[in-house]
Design a protein around this motif. Structure first.
Motif, PDB file in Angstrom:
ATOM      1  N   GLY A  63      -4.101 -10.546 -15.309  1.00 34.11           N
ATOM      2  CA  GLY A  63      -4.214 -11.265 -16.779  1.00 34.11           C
ATOM      3  C   GLY A  63      -3.072 -11.203 -17.550  1.00 34.11           C
ATOM      4  O   GLY A  63      -3.013 -11.782 -18.529  1.00 34.11           O
ATOM      5  N   LEU A  64      -1.839 -10.923 -16.990  1.00 33.77           N
ATOM      6  CA  LEU A  64      -0.850 -10.784 -17.887  1.00 33.77           C
ATOM      7  C   LEU A  64       0.308 -11.662 -17.230  1.00 33.77           C
ATOM      8  O   LEU A  64       0.416 -12.053 -16.140  1.00 33.77           O
ATOM      9  N   GLN A  65       1.147 -12.052 -18.207  1.00 32.83           N
ATOM     10  CA  GLN A  65       2.536 -12.869 -17.749  1.00 32.83           C
ATOM     11  C   GLN A  65       3.521 -11.995 -18.107  1.00 32.83           C
ATOM     12  O   GLN A  65       3.817 -11.661 -19.179  1.00 32.83           O
ATOM     13  N   ILE A  66       4.223 -11.313 -17.214  1.00 37.09           N
ATOM     14  CA  ILE A  66       5.384 -10.460 -17.149  1.00 37.09           C
ATOM     15  C   ILE A  66       6.736 -11.336 -17.311  1.00 37.09           C
ATOM     16  O   ILE A  66       7.001 -12.353 -16.551  1.00 37.09           O
ATOM     17  N   GLU A  67       7.450 -11.062 -18.477  1.00 37.49           N
ATOM     18  CA  GLU A  67       8.706 -11.661 -18.849  1.00 37.49           C
ATOM     19  C   GLU A  67       9.677 -11.414 -17.851  1.00 37.49           C
ATOM     20  O   GLU A  67       9.874 -10.221 -17.236  1.00 37.49           O
ATOM     21  N   ASP A  68      10.551 -12.163 -17.597  1.00 38.17           N
ATOM     22  CA  ASP A  68      11.825 -12.315 -16.922  1.00 38.17           C
ATOM     23  C   ASP A  68      12.857 -10.910 -17.104  1.00 38.17           C
ATOM     24  O   ASP A  68      13.159 -10.415 -16.097  1.00 38.17           O
ATOM     25  N   ASP A  69      12.918 -10.682 -18.363  1.00 40.71           N
ATOM     26  CA  ASP A  69      13.751  -9.546 -18.658  1.00 40.71           C
ATOM     27  C   ASP A  69      13.223  -8.045 -18.198  1.00 40.71           C
ATOM     28  O   ASP A  69      13.913  -7.286 -17.691  1.00 40.71           O
ATOM     29  N   VAL A  70      11.957  -8.256 -18.052  1.00 39.46           N
ATOM     30  CA  VAL A  70      11.162  -7.109 -17.587  1.00 39.46           C
ATOM     31  C   VAL A  70      11.306  -6.920 -16.066  1.00 39.46           C
ATOM     32  O   VAL A  70      11.840  -5.958 -15.376  1.00 39.46           O
ATOM     33  N   LEU A  71      11.115  -8.055 -15.237  1.00 39.35           N
ATOM     34  CA  LEU A  71      11.223  -8.061 -13.926  1.00 39.35           C
ATOM     35  C   LEU A  71      12.628  -7.885 -13.353  1.00 39.35           C
ATOM     36  O   LEU A  71      12.804  -7.541 -12.233  1.00 39.35           O
TER      37      LEU A  71
END
Length: 575
Positions: A72-80
């Motif tokens: 249910g989450l959208q992980i941001e690119d800067d975190v990935l």
């Protein structure tokens, strides 16, 4: 947090009474002898002593940690970008956000929050403080595949294409490319990656389609094809060769269609994969059908029946003899309904025999026969033999011809319960189809006890859907009376916005629900059938007796906010 306490997972699960000491000892012995290198949690799950969900809840409770659902989450690119995906797979963890009140704290989902080595390594790699959340290993696998899977597959494909062109040249004919490339690790890895990705996306089918200069790969998700990647066409021969070998097909035969079968395990779930290969203008097209063996047989309450439909379904199954037919197009859930019916009927007192093409799932206590036309084991031939095996209940995978239909009717009349499928558009038209197959109307009236026509409708995404006002035509389709057409009626509308919704991926739908038209054969219907009544006559009488047609059942789901009018038109519209 009590993270530094020296407590092992097995002891923790015994302490909170998730497993017994005997089960722990058995799992530890198995881990030592048979499953070397496997984590204890995985061994416990494989043995059926617990589940990853129960382990996650126990860990949350023990260490006062929060549970997180990555789907249910959208992980941001800067975190990935902070951590390499190899580290994520090694430790089964994934960072999903920065702490709202402190950007120097990284929030990380872990399947094993007691893995202090992983936490220490992550601190060193990121130079950040780590806040631990708990999730399941399968949730992490799906998230890693979602965010890194395509990139990894593209990397492997590019590596193979480069090596291939260096070896054979860009336009050279590839006579023996299969012999070399099938042993090539990148192709093995790529095929496995595509299957894993499809399983995580809940796909029922994978299509490998050769175009003029590209290889297009599409997945059927919730009944609709979606393109997931494209590759250079030079990958096709190697992929075909790999799939043929694993599927038990002839690698040298390229001019004829072939069928094969394989199994694959994704996140501890075994998938049965049926493979069909068809020669086309630009190369061999592959379709792989994925089936979770345990998913075919489920509790009847989970099929999507309304209370009234469930009661009708149970009443049909109570008949000691007769024919119950499940009808609908390919992919409408007929096999699931049949297997559920068999599981319901499967007791020690009855002898159940099935004849299928192919056997889709193995059920304990049921005798299952595989059709083999080459060996003369057709549906009709198998049924004749089955009748000499003292059966109480017979399941026929599909009634395809008049001979099979005739034996099924004869079996029902002589005291057996027969369950089977047919490809028809509605419950009422099933009767006329049997007549067209050459079965006498009076025999059909005597033998058939119930018919279920079904479809699968996509559920509208609850996170991104909107409500719109139904127009006059839609209100009529939904059964709104003429005197109430002026009243306002709000119905759900799917929003298609690729990549924008973390729950459905921006498709607008997630998951499916069954839509049913259940027709129990009453005395009045028996009379109409035996006097050669038309499908319209049968349907009219059935509606008078309380049957909801497919369009009516689908319309009820729209009014409840479960699906959309577009889905009703797609799967159940009759014109």
């Amino acid at each position: 947090m009590k993270m530094r306490e020296k407590i092992r997972l097995g002891d923790l699960l015994v302490n909170v009474q998730v497993i017994t000491q005997e089960q722990l000892d058995d799992a530890l012995a198995s881990q030592k002898d048979v499953n070397k290198g496997k984590k204890l949690g995985d061994v416990l799950i494989e043995k059926g002593y617990t589940s990853d969900e129960i382990i996650a809840e126990a860990l949350c409770h023990q260490f006062s940690l929060e549970r997180v659902h990555l789907g249910g989450l959208q992980i941001e690119d800067d975190v990935l970008r902070i951590v390499n995906d190899k580290i994520l797979k090694q430790y089964m963890l994934i960072p999903f956000a920065f702490a709202p009140d402190n950007p120097n704290v990284l929030q990380v989902a872990m399947s094993d929050p007691m893995d202090m080595n992983a936490i220490d390594d992550l601190r060193i790699i990121t130079n950040m403080d780590i806040e631990i959340f708990v999730t399941t290993a399968s949730d992490i696998s799906a998230a890693i595949d979602k965010y890194f899977g395509n990139a990894e597959a593209m990397k492997v494909a590019e590596q193979f294409t480069k090596e291939h062109q260096e070896k054979y040249g860009k336009f050279e004919s590839q006579k023996n490319v299969e012999d070399d490339s099938v042993k090539d690790a990148p192709i093995v890895k790529l095929v496995d990656q595509i299957i894993t990705s499809a399983a995580h996306k809940r796909a029922s089918d994978i299509h490998f389609e050769p175009l003029e200069d590209r290889l297009r790969i599409r997945c059927r998700i919730d009944g609709v094809l979606q393109e997931i990647m494209r590759h250079d066409i030079s990958l096709l021969p190697a992929m075909v060769a790999r799939i043929k070998i694993v599927g038990g097909m002839d690698i040298s035969e390229k001019r004829r269609p072939q069928d094969g079968r394989m199994t694959n395990i994704v996140d501890r779930v075994e998938y049965d994969i049926r493979v069909s290969i068809l020669p086309t203008v630009y190369g061999e097209k592959i379709v792989m059908r994925l089936t979770q063996k345990q998913a075919l047989s489920r509790d009847k309450k989970n099929l999507g029946f309304t209370p009234e439909e469930l009661e009708k379904f149970e009443n049909i199954l109570r008949h000691p003899h007769g024919i119950m037919l499940v009808t609908g197009p390919t992919g409408s859930g007929k096999s699931t309904t049949l297997y559920t019916a068999l599981s319901e009927l499967n007791t020690e007192e009855v002898n159940i025999i099935t004849v299928e093409d192919p056997v889709e799932a193995n059920i304990n206590g049921i005798n299952q026969v595989q059709v083999n036309a080459k060996a003369g084991m057709t549906f009709a031939a198998a049924l004749r033999s089955i009748l000499r095996q003292d059966p109480d209940i017979i399941m026929i995978g599909e009634i395809r011809d008049g001979e099979t239909a005739g034996i099924a009717v004869e079996s029902a009349i002589t005291g057996h319960l027969v369950v089977s499928t047919l490809h028809t558009n509605s419950a009422a038209s099933t009767i006329t189809r049997l007549v067209d197959m050459g079965i006498e109307a009076y025999l059909i009236a005597d033998a058939v006890v119930g018919i279920i026509a079904q479809r699968l409708c996509r559920r509208v995404c609850t996170a991104c859907s909107t409500l719109v006002e139904a127009d006059e035509l839609e209100k009529k389709e939904l059964g709104v009376p003429e005197d109430k057409l002026e009243e306002k009626l709000m119905i759900p509308k799917a929003t298609f916005n690729p990549g924008q919704c973390s729950k459905c991926g921006g498709v607008g739908y997630k998951g499916r629900i069954g839509v049913y038209e259940i027709l129990p054969i009453s005395p009045k219907l028996k009379h109409i059938i035996s006097t050669n009544g038309t499908a319209e006559d049968i349907e009219k009488q059935a509606i008078e007796e309380g049957m909801s047609t497919l369009i009516m059942s689908a319309g009820n789901l729209v009014r409840k906010g479960v699906t959309t009018m577009e889905e009703v038109y797609r799967v159940a519209y009759e014109g």
